[in-house]
Write a protein that holds these residues in place. Sequence first.
Motif, PDB file in Angstrom:
ATOM      1  N   ILE A  87       0.854  -1.191   0.000  1.00  0.00           N
ATOM      2  CA  ILE A  87       0.000   0.000   0.000  1.00  0.00           C
ATOM      3  C   ILE A  87       0.888   1.238   0.000  1.00  0.00           C
TER       4      ILE A  87
ATOM      5  N   TRP B 155      -0.150  -9.285   7.931  1.00  0.00           N
ATOM      6  CA  TRP B 155      -1.034  -9.741   6.866  1.00  0.00           C
ATOM      7  C   TRP B 155      -0.289 -10.070   5.589  1.00  0.00           C
TER       8      TRP B 155
ATOM      9  N   MET C 185       0.418 -12.432   3.171  1.00  0.00           N
ATOM     10  CA  MET C 185       0.076 -13.748   2.634  1.00  0.00           C
ATOM     11  C   MET C 185       0.570 -13.820   1.199  1.00  0.00           C
TER      12      MET C 185
ATOM     13  N   THR D 205      -6.764  -0.769  -5.965  1.00  0.00           N
ATOM     14  CA  THR D 205      -6.979   0.668  -5.795  1.00  0.00           C
ATOM     15  C   THR D 205      -6.061   1.230  -4.697  1.00  0.00           C
ATOM     16  N   TYR D 206      -5.949   0.505  -3.586  1.00  0.00           N
ATOM     17  CA  TYR D 206      -5.105   0.984  -2.486  1.00  0.00           C
ATOM     18  C   TYR D 206      -3.616   0.969  -2.848  1.00  0.00           C
TER      19      TYR D 206
ATOM     20  N   ILE E 247       3.937  -3.975 -17.506  1.00  0.00           N
ATOM     21  CA  ILE E 247       2.633  -4.562 -17.828  1.00  0.00           C
ATOM     22  C   ILE E 247       1.816  -4.610 -16.549  1.00  0.00           C
TER      23      ILE E 247
ATOM     24  N   GLY F 120      -5.056  -6.478 -12.860  1.00  0.00           N
ATOM     25  CA  GLY F 120      -5.598  -6.579 -11.507  1.00  0.00           C
ATOM     26  C   GLY F 120      -6.867  -5.767 -11.355  1.00  0.00           C
TER      27      GLY F 120
ATOM     28  N   GLU G 157      -9.818 -10.682 -16.447  1.00  0.00           N
ATOM     29  CA  GLU G 157      -9.029 -11.845 -16.049  1.00  0.00           C
ATOM     30  C   GLU G 157      -7.893 -12.103 -17.046  1.00  0.00           C
ATOM     31  N   ALA G 158      -6.800 -12.682 -16.519  1.00  0.00           N
ATOM     32  CA  ALA G 158      -5.614 -12.863 -17.355  1.00  0.00           C
ATOM     33  C   ALA G 158      -5.722 -14.075 -18.286  1.00  0.00           C
TER      34      ALA G 158
ATOM     35  N   TRP H 258      -3.322 -13.711 -21.607  1.00  0.00           N
ATOM     36  CA  TRP H 258      -1.899 -13.748 -21.229  1.00  0.00           C
ATOM     37  C   TRP H 258      -1.011 -14.417 -22.286  1.00  0.00           C
TER      38      TRP H 258
ATOM     39  N   GLU I 235      -8.193 -20.632  -4.845  1.00  0.00           N
ATOM     40  CA  GLU I 235      -9.509 -20.218  -5.341  1.00  0.00           C
ATOM     41  C   GLU I 235     -10.375 -21.452  -5.560  1.00  0.00           C
TER      42      GLU I 235
ATOM     43  N   VAL J  67     -10.108 -18.097  -1.155  1.00  0.00           N
ATOM     44  CA  VAL J  67     -10.246 -16.636  -1.313  1.00  0.00           C
ATOM     45  C   VAL J  67     -11.457 -16.194  -2.132  1.00  0.00           C
TER      46      VAL J  67
ATOM     47  N   ASP K 125     -14.802 -14.754  -3.549  1.00  0.00           N
ATOM     48  CA  ASP K 125     -15.547 -13.564  -3.124  1.00  0.00           C
ATOM     49  C   ASP K 125     -16.727 -13.986  -2.267  1.00  0.00           C
TER      50      ASP K 125
HETATM   51  C1  B12 Z   1      -7.105 -12.641  -0.307  1.00  0.00           C
HETATM   52  C2  B12 Z   1      -7.479 -11.173  -0.289  1.00  0.00           C
HETATM   53  C3  B12 Z   1      -6.861 -10.367   0.651  1.00  0.00           C
HETATM   54  C4  B12 Z   1      -5.797 -10.843   1.638  1.00  0.00           C
HETATM   55  C5  B12 Z   1      -4.408 -10.531   1.077  1.00  0.00           C
HETATM   56  C6  B12 Z   1      -3.820 -11.641   0.343  1.00  0.00           C
HETATM   57  C7  B12 Z   1      -2.348 -11.373   0.113  1.00  0.00           C
HETATM   58  N1  B12 Z   1      -1.862 -11.873  -0.919  1.00  0.00           N
HETATM   59  O1  B12 Z   1      -1.692 -10.730   0.841  1.00  0.00           O
HETATM   60  C8  B12 Z   1      -6.034  -9.886   2.825  1.00  0.00           C
HETATM   61  C9  B12 Z   1      -7.126 -10.465   3.686  1.00  0.00           C
HETATM   62  C10 B12 Z   1      -4.839  -9.603   3.700  1.00  0.00           C
HETATM   63  C11 B12 Z   1      -6.536  -8.672   2.052  1.00  0.00           C
HETATM   64  C12 B12 Z   1      -6.346  -7.387   2.461  1.00  0.00           C
HETATM   65  C13 B12 Z   1      -6.892  -6.305   1.817  1.00  0.00           C
HETATM   66  N2  B12 Z   1      -7.716  -6.311   0.767  1.00  0.00           N
HETATM   67 CO1  B12 Z   1      -8.133  -7.911  -0.211  1.00  0.00          CO
HETATM   68  N3  B12 Z   1      -8.745  -9.381  -1.152  1.00  0.00           N
HETATM   69  C14 B12 Z   1      -8.444 -10.651  -1.202  1.00  0.00           C
HETATM   70  C15 B12 Z   1      -9.335 -11.420  -2.195  1.00  0.00           C
HETATM   71  C16 B12 Z   1     -10.463 -12.060  -1.401  1.00  0.00           C
HETATM   72  C17 B12 Z   1      -8.673 -12.477  -3.040  1.00  0.00           C
HETATM   73  C18 B12 Z   1      -7.462 -12.013  -3.837  1.00  0.00           C
HETATM   74  C19 B12 Z   1      -6.969 -13.138  -4.688  1.00  0.00           C
HETATM   75  O2  B12 Z   1      -5.969 -13.753  -4.385  1.00  0.00           O
HETATM   76  N4  B12 Z   1      -7.692 -13.466  -5.767  1.00  0.00           N
HETATM   77  C20 B12 Z   1      -7.325 -14.526  -6.703  1.00  0.00           C
HETATM   78  C21 B12 Z   1      -6.598 -13.940  -7.922  1.00  0.00           C
HETATM   79  C22 B12 Z   1      -6.074 -15.025  -8.823  1.00  0.00           C
HETATM   80  O3  B12 Z   1      -7.571 -13.202  -8.613  1.00  0.00           O
HETATM   81  P1  B12 Z   1      -7.350 -11.669  -9.058  1.00  0.00           P
HETATM   82  O4  B12 Z   1      -6.576 -10.945  -8.049  1.00  0.00           O
HETATM   83  O5  B12 Z   1      -8.645 -11.128  -9.468  1.00  0.00           O
HETATM   84  O6  B12 Z   1      -6.420 -11.847 -10.352  1.00  0.00           O
HETATM   85  C23 B12 Z   1      -6.933 -12.094 -11.633  1.00  0.00           C
HETATM   86  C24 B12 Z   1      -7.178 -10.806 -12.431  1.00  0.00           C
HETATM   87  O7  B12 Z   1      -7.524  -9.696 -11.635  1.00  0.00           O
HETATM   88  C25 B12 Z   1      -5.935 -10.612 -13.203  1.00  0.00           C
HETATM   89  N5  B12 Z   1      -4.779  -9.960 -12.589  1.00  0.00           N
HETATM   90  C26 B12 Z   1      -4.516  -9.674 -11.299  1.00  0.00           C
HETATM   91  N6  B12 Z   1      -3.334  -9.068 -11.201  1.00  0.00           N
HETATM   92  C27 B12 Z   1      -2.806  -8.995 -12.431  1.00  0.00           C
HETATM   93  C28 B12 Z   1      -1.599  -8.456 -12.883  1.00  0.00           C
HETATM   94  C29 B12 Z   1      -1.301  -8.527 -14.236  1.00  0.00           C
HETATM   95  C30 B12 Z   1      -0.035  -7.954 -14.732  1.00  0.00           C
HETATM   96  C31 B12 Z   1      -2.222  -9.123 -15.122  1.00  0.00           C
HETATM   97  C32 B12 Z   1      -1.897  -9.217 -16.536  1.00  0.00           C
HETATM   98  C33 B12 Z   1      -3.441  -9.624 -14.676  1.00  0.00           C
HETATM   99  C34 B12 Z   1      -3.721  -9.569 -13.326  1.00  0.00           C
HETATM  100  O8  B12 Z   1      -5.551 -11.923 -13.514  1.00  0.00           O
HETATM  101  C35 B12 Z   1      -5.839 -12.793 -12.407  1.00  0.00           C
HETATM  102  C36 B12 Z   1      -6.277 -14.124 -12.959  1.00  0.00           C
HETATM  103  O9  B12 Z   1      -7.358 -13.960 -13.830  1.00  0.00           O
HETATM  104  C37 B12 Z   1      -9.835 -10.250  -3.108  1.00  0.00           C
HETATM  105  C38 B12 Z   1     -11.129 -10.517  -3.809  1.00  0.00           C
HETATM  106  C39 B12 Z   1     -10.833 -11.228  -5.133  1.00  0.00           C
HETATM  107  N7  B12 Z   1     -11.709 -11.975  -5.590  1.00  0.00           N
HETATM  108  O10 B12 Z   1      -9.809 -11.087  -5.739  1.00  0.00           O
HETATM  109  C40 B12 Z   1      -9.831  -9.081  -2.144  1.00  0.00           C
HETATM  110  C41 B12 Z   1      -9.543  -7.650  -2.659  1.00  0.00           C
HETATM  111  C42 B12 Z   1      -8.423  -7.740  -3.676  1.00  0.00           C
HETATM  112  N8  B12 Z   1      -9.076  -6.909  -1.490  1.00  0.00           N
HETATM  113  C43 B12 Z   1      -9.487  -5.722  -1.473  1.00  0.00           C
HETATM  114  C44 B12 Z   1      -9.171  -4.774  -0.444  1.00  0.00           C
HETATM  115  C45 B12 Z   1      -9.859  -3.436  -0.515  1.00  0.00           C
HETATM  116  C46 B12 Z   1      -8.268  -5.082   0.576  1.00  0.00           C
HETATM  117  C47 B12 Z   1      -7.794  -4.125   1.693  1.00  0.00           C
HETATM  118  C48 B12 Z   1      -7.373  -2.776   1.193  1.00  0.00           C
HETATM  119  C49 B12 Z   1      -8.885  -4.039   2.757  1.00  0.00           C
HETATM  120  C50 B12 Z   1      -8.617  -3.033   3.849  1.00  0.00           C
HETATM  121  N9  B12 Z   1      -9.513  -2.075   3.997  1.00  0.00           N
HETATM  122  O11 B12 Z   1      -7.622  -3.076   4.522  1.00  0.00           O
HETATM  123  C51 B12 Z   1      -6.633  -4.923   2.331  1.00  0.00           C
HETATM  124  C52 B12 Z   1      -5.227  -4.478   1.938  1.00  0.00           C
HETATM  125  C53 B12 Z   1      -4.762  -5.006   0.606  1.00  0.00           C
HETATM  126  C54 B12 Z   1      -3.304  -4.797   0.288  1.00  0.00           C
HETATM  127  N10 B12 Z   1      -3.010  -4.750  -0.969  1.00  0.00           N
HETATM  128  O12 B12 Z   1      -2.425  -4.665   1.107  1.00  0.00           O
HETATM  129  C55 B12 Z   1     -10.363  -5.399  -2.655  1.00  0.00           C
HETATM  130  C56 B12 Z   1      -9.648  -4.548  -3.691  1.00  0.00           C
HETATM  131  C57 B12 Z   1     -10.612  -3.629  -4.414  1.00  0.00           C
HETATM  132  C58 B12 Z   1      -9.896  -2.732  -5.348  1.00  0.00           C
HETATM  133  N11 B12 Z   1     -10.679  -1.923  -5.996  1.00  0.00           N
HETATM  134  O13 B12 Z   1      -8.720  -2.681  -5.465  1.00  0.00           O
HETATM  135  C59 B12 Z   1     -10.783  -6.840  -3.156  1.00  0.00           C
HETATM  136  C60 B12 Z   1     -11.058  -6.974  -4.631  1.00  0.00           C
HETATM  137  C61 B12 Z   1     -12.033  -7.234  -2.329  1.00  0.00           C
HETATM  138  C62 B12 Z   1     -13.294  -6.464  -2.649  1.00  0.00           C
HETATM  139  N12 B12 Z   1     -14.431  -7.064  -2.402  1.00  0.00           N
HETATM  140  O14 B12 Z   1     -13.373  -5.345  -3.063  1.00  0.00           O
HETATM  141  N13 B12 Z   1      -7.123  -9.049   0.911  1.00  0.00           N
END
Ligand code: B12
Length: 452
Positions: free
Chosen positions: A10, A22, A24, A67-68, A88, A91, A112-113, A117, A163, A210, A212
Amino acid sequence: MRLSFVHPAIGHRQGERYIRSWQMEPLPVATLAGLTPADIDLRFFDDRMEMIDYDAPTDAAIISVETYTARRAYQIASEFRRRGVPVIMGGFHASLMPDEVERHAEAVVVGEAEGVWPALIDDLRHDTLRKRYQSTERLPLSGLKVDRRLFTGKRYLPVRLIETARGCRFPCNFCAIQTVFERSHRRRPVHEIVSELQSLRAHAKVFFFVDDNFAGDIPAAKELLRALEPLKLRWITQLSINAAHDEEFLDLLRRSGCVGVLIGFESLDEANLRAMDKEFNTMRGGYEVALANLRRHAIRIYATFVFGYEHDRRESFDAALDFALRHRFYIAAFNHLTPFPGTALYRQLEASGRLRFSSWWLDPHYRYNDLPFIPQHLAPEEVTALCVETRRRFYRWSSILRRGVDGVNRGDAFMFRNFWPINAMHRGDVSNRNGYPLGDEHWQGDLLEATR
Ligand code: B12
């Protein structure tokens, strides 16, 4: 070819490298690594716990943006760009704000990637990178190959993320998920989840699904729960409260090894729940009935509340705290409502002129815990202060002790042992995170934007 993955923090405070809580494994990195052809060399820097080696030879920097973390991600992108390395980005934030992210990336992936990709990597190899890669269809979630090798040697919490589904069908107006996934819900095939869990179980004490909303499709989730039972795992997840009214689901949940669930209560006020399109929270007798059902099945609760909605007043904080203490939740979050760009909530606040920053996530004056909008009945600073105060009271040692000896919270030896460090970590976060900068305070100069 060599690629450098970066998971941005952040932010970083002046004089302090990082806060250690936190941390992970970031699943997006492992998911992208799994999609990348085996002949490409990968390295990975987790900005939350280590310095980024910007000078290490690489053909591209791959950054996941939330966003954060957007402000920090753009600083990191500037450093790579200054060294001639293309960036690149993808997210959640890239999917919500592609035009903004595009200014800071040579290429941006929207959505989604999985669908785009391979083509992007091919373009990178041939130096024909396009500015935007838009994933247009929702592919079935089968055949995901998650490669966690990049996490070796890093000091993550002993919880493995996996997931089982993506997306949620509920229309809650503050949630970024419904915008990104357009209220869809897809599950991975059960046998693929089981085989991934089997391959990881030797290195895992507890799994975090993880999704939603684990209960986004209850009949399909039940099928998975039946398949999990013989594995004898311990796991946690997040789910919508409607599932707490389904006895069979709860029975399967417990038998499958679920030891805790995160539930978004958000508010105790029905008018607030209506305003956020989350009135389903009060179905079938509401919270008291749902919580009694969960307690009967010995499921621990991580309860989350948000403040700053239309009907919130000072008393709302006390009411939520009393409720959380009375139900002796394992942990609880008392956060201010956050308008994420791209959500219905953001549009409503923008249209009524109540946003305090034009883009709070980029504003150098914005700090973690600041309320980015003007609420109805309270001052923004009051909401922030009352959130912090409510957390402080929930995580008092006397409250931790009272909750710790609760029958459900101490019902599983592993969860009981970890109750204390987990609560201590939350207690520390009350002050550690408060007022935290977005972006690195050390970072000087102007952001170097992408020129092509
Ligand atoms: C697990 C999780 C956490 C864990 C952290 C895990 C860790 N690694 O440290 C914990 C519980 C600690 C956490 C904390 C927070 N989280 Co969180 N978390 C999640 C959760 C449930 C799953 C994330 C995940 O692993 N998903 C699985 C991956 C594979 O999916 P993905 O991220 O969507 O990735 C896909 C695409 O987005 C894309 N993609 C992603 N990144 C990239 C990068 C590139 C280059 C490319 C090409 C594609 C790509 O490709 C992937 C595969 O298709 C998500 C919800 C969600 N469904 O994602 C919220 C989420 C990401 N978190 C969110 C938030 C707000 C937070 C906090 C800020 C909350 C708070 N108030 O403190 C904190 C701090 C986050 C930080 N960055 O430090 C929001 C973000 C919203 C936004 N607009 O950004 C989400 C979306 C939840 C929500 N309902 O809104 N979180």
